[in-house]
Design a protein around this motif. Sequence first.
Motif, PDB file in Angstrom:
ATOM      1  N   LEU A 135       0.809  -1.227   0.000  1.00  0.00           N
ATOM      2  CA  LEU A 135       0.000   0.000   0.000  1.00  0.00           C
ATOM      3  C   LEU A 135       0.834   1.265   0.000  1.00  0.00           C
ATOM      4  O   LEU A 135       0.370   2.300  -0.466  1.00  0.00           O
ATOM      5  N   GLY A 136       2.045   1.181   0.547  1.00  0.00           N
ATOM      6  CA  GLY A 136       2.826   2.399   0.692  1.00  0.00           C
ATOM      7  C   GLY A 136       4.221   2.354   0.118  1.00  0.00           C
ATOM      8  O   GLY A 136       5.012   3.261   0.362  1.00  0.00           O
ATOM      9  N   GLY A 137       4.554   1.292  -0.592  1.00  0.00           N
ATOM     10  CA  GLY A 137       5.905   1.194  -1.130  1.00  0.00           C
ATOM     11  C   GLY A 137       6.961   1.109  -0.042  1.00  0.00           C
ATOM     12  O   GLY A 137       8.125   1.401  -0.270  1.00  0.00           O
ATOM     13  N   GLY A 138       6.555   0.729   1.164  1.00  0.00           N
ATOM     14  CA  GLY A 138       7.486   0.584   2.283  1.00  0.00           C
ATOM     15  C   GLY A 138       7.223   1.553   3.419  1.00  0.00           C
ATOM     16  O   GLY A 138       7.777   1.395   4.498  1.00  0.00           O
ATOM     17  N   THR A 139       6.374   2.555   3.199  1.00  0.00           N
ATOM     18  CA  THR A 139       6.109   3.571   4.218  1.00  0.00           C
ATOM     19  C   THR A 139       4.627   3.929   4.226  1.00  0.00           C
ATOM     20  O   THR A 139       4.035   4.150   3.165  1.00  0.00           O
ATOM     21  N   ILE A 181       9.238   0.158   6.651  1.00  0.00           N
ATOM     22  CA  ILE A 181       9.813  -1.175   6.717  1.00  0.00           C
ATOM     23  C   ILE A 181      11.342  -1.039   6.633  1.00  0.00           C
ATOM     24  O   ILE A 181      11.858  -0.237   5.856  1.00  0.00           O
ATOM     25  N   THR A 182      12.054  -1.779   7.449  1.00  0.00           N
ATOM     26  CA  THR A 182      13.518  -1.734   7.457  1.00  0.00           C
ATOM     27  C   THR A 182      14.070  -2.743   6.443  1.00  0.00           C
ATOM     28  O   THR A 182      13.322  -3.560   5.883  1.00  0.00           O
ATOM     29  N   ASP A 183      15.370  -2.715   6.246  1.00  0.00           N
ATOM     30  CA  ASP A 183      16.004  -3.708   5.364  1.00  0.00           C
ATOM     31  C   ASP A 183      15.764  -5.122   5.894  1.00  0.00           C
ATOM     32  O   ASP A 183      15.497  -6.042   5.122  1.00  0.00           O
ATOM     33  N   THR A 184      15.831  -5.273   7.215  1.00  0.00           N
ATOM     34  CA  THR A 184      15.550  -6.582   7.817  1.00  0.00           C
ATOM     35  C   THR A 184      14.114  -6.985   7.518  1.00  0.00           C
ATOM     36  O   THR A 184      13.845  -8.133   7.138  1.00  0.00           O
TER      37      THR A 184
END
Length: 151
Positions: A57-61, A106-109
């Motif tokens: 939904l947010g491309g990661g954010t 979202i973090t890299d992990t």
Amino acid sequence: MSKESRSIAPLSESERELWHAIKKLGENVISRVGNDIERRTGLSGSDFGVLTRLEDLGGGTLGQAELGKSLGWDKSRLSHHLSRMEKRDLVAREAAELGRGVIITITDTGRREIAAARPVHAGAVRKHLLQHISERDAAVILKLARRLSAA
């Protein structure tokens, strides 16, 4: 008891049976899929839901309020769950500009974990749901779900 609630008849046996069948169907499939994801990746079904919404939904954010709305969770549940995910370095939180809420990223992990979990999720959905229904049944279920969502 309100006058309105006294005038509504209780569910009939067949209505009750249908209601419980629908509830049980959703609960069982969601539980089994979540268990498969957790057993194979360590992510809970809730972790998976948060991470996929952030990506999809947010491309990661996403804003915390928007994330909560998409999950159907109240503020307290979401806040506590995000705290646990933050401790595991799956997500990060920061204040939005002008103090307008909180931004969840979202973090890299988290990206690595969700990438590993998506194929497990797909396999579990196929195993616990899709292999048990025909294309015709799937079309009927989708039509019903869309009608109920629009109601």
